[in-house]
Every structure is written in C-alpha cells, then in structure tokens.
Design a protein around this motif. Structure first.
Motif, PDB file in Angstrom:
ATOM      1  N   ILE A  29       0.836  -1.203   0.000  1.00 33.57           N
ATOM      2  CA  ILE A  29       0.000   0.000   0.000  1.00 33.57           C
ATOM      3  C   ILE A  29       0.874   1.259   0.000  1.00 33.57           C
ATOM      4  CG2 ILE A  29      -1.639   1.341   1.387  1.00 33.57           C
ATOM      5  CD1 ILE A  29      -2.844  -1.356   2.280  1.00 33.57           C
ATOM      6  N   MET A  30       1.909   1.270   0.898  1.00 38.87           N
ATOM      7  CA  MET A  30       2.793   2.437   0.972  1.00 38.87           C
ATOM      8  C   MET A  30       3.576   2.614  -0.318  1.00 38.87           C
ATOM      9  SD  MET A  30       2.231   3.920   3.788  1.00 38.87           S
ATOM     10  CE  MET A  30       3.564   5.084   3.714  1.00 38.87           C
ATOM     11  N   LEU A  31       3.972   1.498  -0.917  1.00 36.89           N
ATOM     12  CA  LEU A  31       4.699   1.572  -2.183  1.00 36.89           C
ATOM     13  C   LEU A  31       3.810   2.163  -3.266  1.00 36.89           C
ATOM     14  CD1 LEU A  31       7.320   0.853  -3.713  1.00 36.89           C
ATOM     15  CD2 LEU A  31       6.318  -1.377  -4.196  1.00 36.89           C
ATOM     16  N   PHE A  32       2.547   1.715  -3.321  1.00 39.84           N
ATOM     17  CA  PHE A  32       1.599   2.238  -4.307  1.00 39.84           C
ATOM     18  C   PHE A  32       1.349   3.735  -4.058  1.00 39.84           C
ATOM     19  CE2 PHE A  32      -2.754   3.222  -5.654  1.00 39.84           C
ATOM     20  CZ  PHE A  32      -2.694   2.864  -6.994  1.00 39.84           C
ATOM     21  N   LYS A  33       1.196   4.070  -2.758  1.00 41.14           N
ATOM     22  CA  LYS A  33       0.942   5.466  -2.403  1.00 41.14           C
ATOM     23  C   LYS A  33       2.113   6.354  -2.816  1.00 41.14           C
ATOM     24  CE  LYS A  33       0.032   8.412   1.603  1.00 41.14           C
ATOM     25  NZ  LYS A  33      -0.079   8.463   3.079  1.00 41.14           N
ATOM     26  N   GLU A  38       1.491   9.690  -4.604  1.00 37.38           N
ATOM     27  CA  GLU A  38       2.334  10.830  -4.223  1.00 37.38           C
ATOM     28  C   GLU A  38       3.575  10.958  -5.098  1.00 37.38           C
ATOM     29  OE1 GLU A  38       3.270  10.210  -0.161  1.00 37.38           O
ATOM     30  OE2 GLU A  38       1.248  10.681   0.564  1.00 37.38           O
ATOM     31  N   ALA A  39       3.545  10.340  -6.255  1.00 36.68           N
ATOM     32  CA  ALA A  39       4.730  10.346  -7.122  1.00 36.68           C
ATOM     33  C   ALA A  39       5.170  11.759  -7.484  1.00 36.68           C
ATOM     34  CB  ALA A  39       4.451   9.537  -8.387  1.00 36.68           C
ATOM     35  N   GLY A  40       4.229  12.641  -7.780  1.00 33.85           N
ATOM     36  CA  GLY A  40       4.571  14.001  -8.176  1.00 33.85           C
ATOM     37  C   GLY A  40       5.323  14.752  -7.083  1.00 33.85           C
ATOM     38  N   ARG A  45      10.477  16.785  -4.858  1.00 36.07           N
ATOM     39  CA  ARG A  45      11.470  16.856  -3.782  1.00 36.07           C
ATOM     40  C   ARG A  45      12.834  16.380  -4.273  1.00 36.07           C
ATOM     41  NH1 ARG A  45      10.829  14.270   2.305  1.00 36.07           N
ATOM     42  NH2 ARG A  45      12.898  14.918   3.053  1.00 36.07           N
ATOM     43  N   ALA A  46      12.821  15.306  -5.076  1.00 38.41           N
ATOM     44  CA  ALA A  46      14.084  14.794  -5.617  1.00 38.41           C
ATOM     45  C   ALA A  46      14.733  15.823  -6.538  1.00 38.41           C
ATOM     46  CB  ALA A  46      13.843  13.487  -6.370  1.00 38.41           C
TER      47      ALA A  46
END
Length: 706
Positions: A29-33, A38-40, A45-46
């Motif tokens: 779930i956290m990986l998907f999130k 939250e990919a954008g 941030r990166a």
C-alpha cells in the motif's frame, strides 16, 4: 500431548504468517501510495534536492613581506579536549591522583592556563592545571564536563604530545573510542604577532554567510583579491546515494606581496616605542618610505595602554591632524614654483604679521633662514605675495598639485587633507570679511587652520626629495596567483610632477638648514654618519572644541641621506608640553637613519671598526665588580657604573631607572610584578611610574639603553 504441542506450534506459525502477510500488504500500500498517488510530490522533492547548489568557500590568500616572509596566512589548527564523562574515565575504579598530578605538571609547563603562572603563589594556586583537574574529577561522573579544553589552536604534534602525557597515555583507541580528542578549525595566522597590526589588518567571519572577510588594514582594502572566487557544488545521484559533485571549483585568493621590510618594521617600532616611553607620550605614529618607488617599508602606530605599556593601536598615519610648521616647506615649494621668490637667498621681512611674530627676531631673512628658524610671519608674507587679493586661490593651487586626491595606499581608513577654501561667503551665504580671510590664509601658510594626514605630508616631502616626482605611497608590491605566477605592480604617480627639479632642489637646500644650520630648530637630529634633512612642527591638540595647551603634537618630516635621498620618513608624537619635536619625533627619524647606515642599508659599506678609529670605549659595569683591570687592558677612557640595589617601600612600584637589567628584574619580580624588557643595557625608563600601587598580575616594561 504431542497433538496439543502440534496445535500450539501451528497456531503460532499461523499468527506469524498473518503478521507478515499484513505487513507485506502495508508495504505494498505504501509503495503504491509513494510511487503512484504521491509520485509528483516525491519527484519534485528529488528534483529540488538534485538541483540544490552549494557554495564552496575559497582558500584566502596570504599576505607577504617584500622578501616573501609570511605576514598573514591560513592555518589548520586543533582544540585539544578530554571527555571526562567518557566510559573509559567513568569505568576507572579509582582516580589515579598521582598520574593526574603528573599530567597537571606537564600541562603547566607546556600548556599553562595563564601567562607567567609561577610569578605569584596566588596565581599558581588559582590557575594551575592541578587545581582545575582536581575540581573537575572530584565531581559526580555524570556532572563532569564532556569537553574540557586542554589546549587551543595547536598542531597535530601537540595533540600526539598530549596523548603521551601521564594519565592520558593510559587510554587506548582512536576517535570516539578515546576520551582525548581534537576539534579541527581554520584560523588566520599572523606569524609576527602585532607587528604592523593596523596596516596588515584582521579578518572576521560573517555569522550569516560563514564567509571570512577583512575588516581592517590590507585585509579589508584588498579583500576582493585575497578572498578568491567561490566554487559551486551540485547534488548528484550515485548508486550509493546522493553526494556533492564539484561543478565549478573554487579559485584560491591571490597572495599579496607587500612592501613591508620586516627588519625595518621592527626597527621603526622599537624606536617609536622608546621615544614615546621617554617622553611619556600618549601615542605615536611613524612611516618610512622609499623615495624613488613610494614603497612603504615600515609603518607603526602605538599608544599608551592601560597597563602602562605601548601597543599597536589606531592607524593615525592616515588620519588628519593640524600639521604645524611641517607645512612651511610645502608653502615655500608653491612660492618657488609660482615665482613669488626666486632664490634661496631672497629676503622677506619677518616683522609681526597677521597677529603673529617671529621669536627669532623681526628683521629681514632669507628663505633658508625662514625655514631654518621656522618663521611664521616670514612664510605668511611670502604666500601673501601671490594670494592676498584672492585667498581662495591658495586652496585651488594645492588642488592643482593633486594634494586633495586620495592616495589609495592600501591602508584602511585613509582620509584626505582638510584645508578650507577661503571664499568670500560661508555655506549659509553670509559675507566673510577680507580681514578674516587674510588671517586664515596666513595660518594655513604656516600649518594652522588645516588638517593633513601624516601620509599625505610625507608624500609631498618624498616628492621634494625625489626631484619633484610625486610618486604614490603604497603598501602592495605584487600579486601571486594559485599557480605561483608573480606579477609586479608598476610604480604609480599621483602627478608626474608636483614641482620642477629646480624648485625641489631649492626647497631641499632650505630644509637642510633646519638640522644643519646654526639656528636650526632640529640641531639634535645631526649625526655625521648620515645627513638627515627635515622640518619640525608642533601643534596643540583640540579637545572639546578648544586647544589643550598641556599637550602637544610633535612632528618631524624629512629624508636621508641628504646628498642622495633614498628614504623619506615622518614621525608624529602626542605628549606633554615641555619637550620638542627636535627631541621626540626628530630622534625617531635620526635613529632610523643611523641604524640603517650601521647595517649597510643606505648603499654604504659602513663598519663599526671603521667608525671606532681614534675612539676609546667606556666600560659599563656593576659597582660590585672591580673593572679597573679590564678598563686599563683595553685602553678604555672611563668607567660607567650601574646603580646597585636599594631598599624600596613595600606595596609600591620601585624606581629602577639606572639599574642594570638583572637587578631591576629581580627587584620587581620580588614584588610580584611581571617584567618585559625592551632594548639592551641599563634601565632608562619604566612604563609604570615609581610609587604607583602594585596590582595583582601587573606587567611593567623596562626600556634599556647602553
């Protein structure tokens, strides 16, 4: 029984399996999130992190003497500390006090907490390392300091040395495994201490930017060259994480090669210090310059400190002061150049004029005599020949010579001369009578109603010595870049000429009479070994808007050797009224000339042997010794005895003038007074007057001469 155990085991495995399945679901779930929802935000941030650019601070350049000796440089040093809460210290079954005391003894010898630790028992009891270590180690282990500093600003050699001291050597390990550790830092180092302190300058760190910039002296004026050019570092992603990548390397600052001659600087400081001490002066300033090039070879500024000694202080060499009679040769130079007088034998009346009279008499005097006897009405009458009808033109004439232009010597805080333009109206439009303007013109001609920085006065005297070539005084000789490429800065001129060669020769001839004339005001400056020419000047200081007649500024500006001037020099001393420029500032210039001559610094090959021909020495010794045999064996013509020790009142500083150095030091140290010596021979002056009450940890400077 076995059946029940199997059920319990399967139940536990089931619970563990459910936990890992649940944990795995949460991870997915956290990986998907993170990667989808939250990919954008994470990508932004990166990008921000990878686009961040850090500044790389450049290494500051060094300041060098004219021979390449380092006057200011960067140095990596260490504060050496011990963690008294470290496990290896806390785990000690008992404190080995014998080893701690041995450690304290070693630190007191090599790294004492205060200077002159053993001078007084009270100082030793309060500031010894034994007292400090016992106080800290007797505390509860959890209340001991974690960073007890043993030594400040030391080298790696010091660190390794301390680690081998008693008690310290019992701890093994490196880094955090050892309670003895070091903290690295970079400092600006000045190997010659406070020598030419104000001229070289100092740096400080900006708390916000962490950048180090100069705030005084050459460190400030040449900061843009010394600081260098900052570099840039970007963040880049590597397989093992994000790290800095140097995009633009920092460029090291230039090394600045100055004109300062270390030997001459030391000599000038010593002479100025001795003369100020003898005269009980408040402060003194002096500059020594090379005539042909304008290179400032030495510059000293000292003042009386609270402890009775003299130390490097405010750079008064570039601050304006009322010059007094050192202005007269400058006025005479203008008079010769403008044709107001044509020959050194031309005469002028020295009768009372514009509220001033000549103490040497009011008859007719030649230009030589006007300067020799420092006649106020004489020089004023000469200037009136050309500027009586329009007094404002005197200011304009000085401006034409470049007199008010900044010298840009490289000395921070440089001011320009202040000479009021004598206009018929003031700044508010009020009329100024011609009578008032005439009075001001006369005073300006002989050095009042004006303010000149000593450096500007010296620049004009240097031009007179240099045949009229108005060379720019400067402290910077060349630049050395980080690759070692050396560039020499060419000689620069404020004006190609301030006067003609003929005018310069005439003024030199008049100035020489001040020292060598029958009625010269600086006859005490004479020395047959090197001919000094120069002009004295005195002025009362203005305090709270009025002249303080209890004090005087004593000035002497000149050059040497007279026949072929190589160096120009000015000295200015503020001291009590009652002495003269002849006996104070003039002696600074004379002593510099003689010392330089004796060391072969004036293109001469003088030797002490040659000077000693036909002279018999005088033996100087203690009254306790019978020196008659020595005196007769070497053919000495006399004996000079030091004073012997006497009983002095307790609780007060004794009078040790006339004593030999060892006796004076013994007397003073027995009273608990720290002693500094300046010079060699017997005591001629002491920085703290006799009879002054003794304070704890007091320091006195004894000035010695043979």
């Amino acid at each position: 029984m076995k059946q029940n155990n199997k059920k319990h085991i399967l139940f536990r495995y089931g619970l563990i399996s459910l936990f890992f399945i649940f944990f795995g679901i949460l991870v997915m779930i956290m990986l998907f999130k993170t990667t989808v929802i939250e990919a954008g935000a994470w990508n932004d941030r990166a990008r921000r992190e990878l686009s961040r650019i850090d500044t790389i601070r450049p290494e500051r350049g060094n300041i060098l003497a004219d021979n390449g000796n380092i006057l200011a440089c960067n140095l990596k040093v260490y504060d050496i500390k011990i963690d008294l809460r470290h496990n290896k210290v806390k785990d000690l079954r008992a404190i080995p006090w014998a080893k701690v005391d041995s450690l304290a003894d070693s630190l007191d010898v090599y790294y004492p907490r205060v200077r002159n630790l053993h001078v007084h028992p009270d100082t030793l009891a309060k500031y010894s390392w034994k007292t400090r270590l016992h106080r800290e180690l007797e505390k509860d282990p959890d209340k001991r300091p974690r960073a007890l500093r043993i030594a400040r600003n030391k080298t790696l050699e010091d660190f390794e040395k301390i680690k081998k001291f008693p008690f310290m050597k019992d701890f093994k390990g490196k880094g955090f495994r050892n309670p003895v550790y070091k903290e690295e830092k970079n400092i600006r180092m000045y190997p010659y201490g406070r020598m030419a302190y104000r001229s070289i300058g100092r740096v400080n760190e900006n708390a916000a930017t962490r950048q180090i910039h100069g705030y005084s002296g050459l460190e400030k004026d040449l900061d843009s060259l010394l600081y260098g050019r900052p570099g840039l570092a970007k963040k880049v992603a590597l397989t093992n994480g994000i790290t800095n990548w140097v995009a633009t390397p920092a460029v090291r600052g230039y090394d600045i090669r100055t004109t300062i001659d270390i030997d001459l600087q030391d000599m000038l400081e010593e002479e100025l210090n001795n003369i100020c001490a003898d005269a009980n002066a408040e402060w003194g300033t002096a500059i020594l310059m090379e005539v042909k090039t304008g290179e400032i070879k030495a510059i000293s500024n000292i003042e009386l400190l609270e402890d009775g000694t003299y130390g490097e202080a405010l750079n008064r060499a570039v601050l304006p002061f009322e010059p007094g009679s050192v202005m007269k040769p400058i006025s005479l130079m203008i008079a010769f150049e403008d044709g107001l007088v044509k020959h050194v034998t031309d005469q002028v009346s020295c009768a009372p004029f514009q509220r001033t009279s000549d103490p040497h008499g009011s008859g007719m005097k030649t230009m030589k005599q006007v300067i020799e006897q420092s006649s106020n009405p004489g020089i004023a009458r000469v200037i009136f020949r050309g500027y009586e009808k329009d007094p404002a033109r005197f200011h304009d004439r000085l401006a034409e010579l470049g007199f008010f232009e900044p010298i840009r010597s490289g000395i921070a805080g440089e001011c320009t001369p202040r000479i009021r333009k004598l206009l018929p109206k003031d700044s508010k439009g009020n009329n100024i009578t011609i009578k008032a303007r005439h009075l001001d013109l006369a005073r300006q001609a002989y050095g009042y109603n004006t303010e000149l920085p000593p450096l500007f006065t010296l620049a004009v005297y240097n031009a007179i010595a240099n045949g009229g070539r108005y060379v720019r005084p400067h402290l910077m000789k060349g630049l050395v870049d980080e690759d070692g490429n050396d560039s020499i800065i060419p000689i620069q001129y404020i004006r190609d000429r301030i006067c003609s060669e003929e005018t310069a020769r005439k003024v030199r001839e008049c100035i020489a009479e001040v020292v060598w004339g029958e009625h010269g005001t600086a006859r005490a400056v004479r020395d047959d070994r090197v001919k000094v020419a120069g002009k004295t000047g005195t002025a009362y200081p203005v305090e709270n808007g009025v002249y303080n007649t209890a004090k005087r500024r004593y000035a002497f500006a000149g050059f040497f050797p007279y026949e072929n001037p190589q160096y120009s020099c000015i000295a200015l001393v503020l001291g009590p009224s009652g002495t003269s420029a002849n006996r104070t500032s003039g002696q600074v210039v004379k002593n510099m000339a003689v010392k330089m001559y004796s060391r072969g610094r004036l293109n001469n090959s003088s030797t002490y042997t040659a000077e000693a021909k036909g002279h018999k020495p005088i033996v100087v010794g203690s009254e306790k010794c019978d020196n008659n045999m020595l005196a007769s064996s070497i053919g000495a013509k006399g004996m000079k005895h030091y004073k012997t020790a006497k009983v002095h009142p307790e609780g007060a500083v004794p009078n040790v003038k006339g004593f030999d150095a060892p006796t004076a030091v013994k007397i003073l140290e027995e009273r608990g007074i720290n002693v500094r010596l300046s010079g060699a021979g017997y005591v001629v002056a002491q920085s703290i007057p006799a009879g002054t009450g003794i304070r704890p940890n007091q320091t006195i400077t004894l000035h010695l001469r043979i």
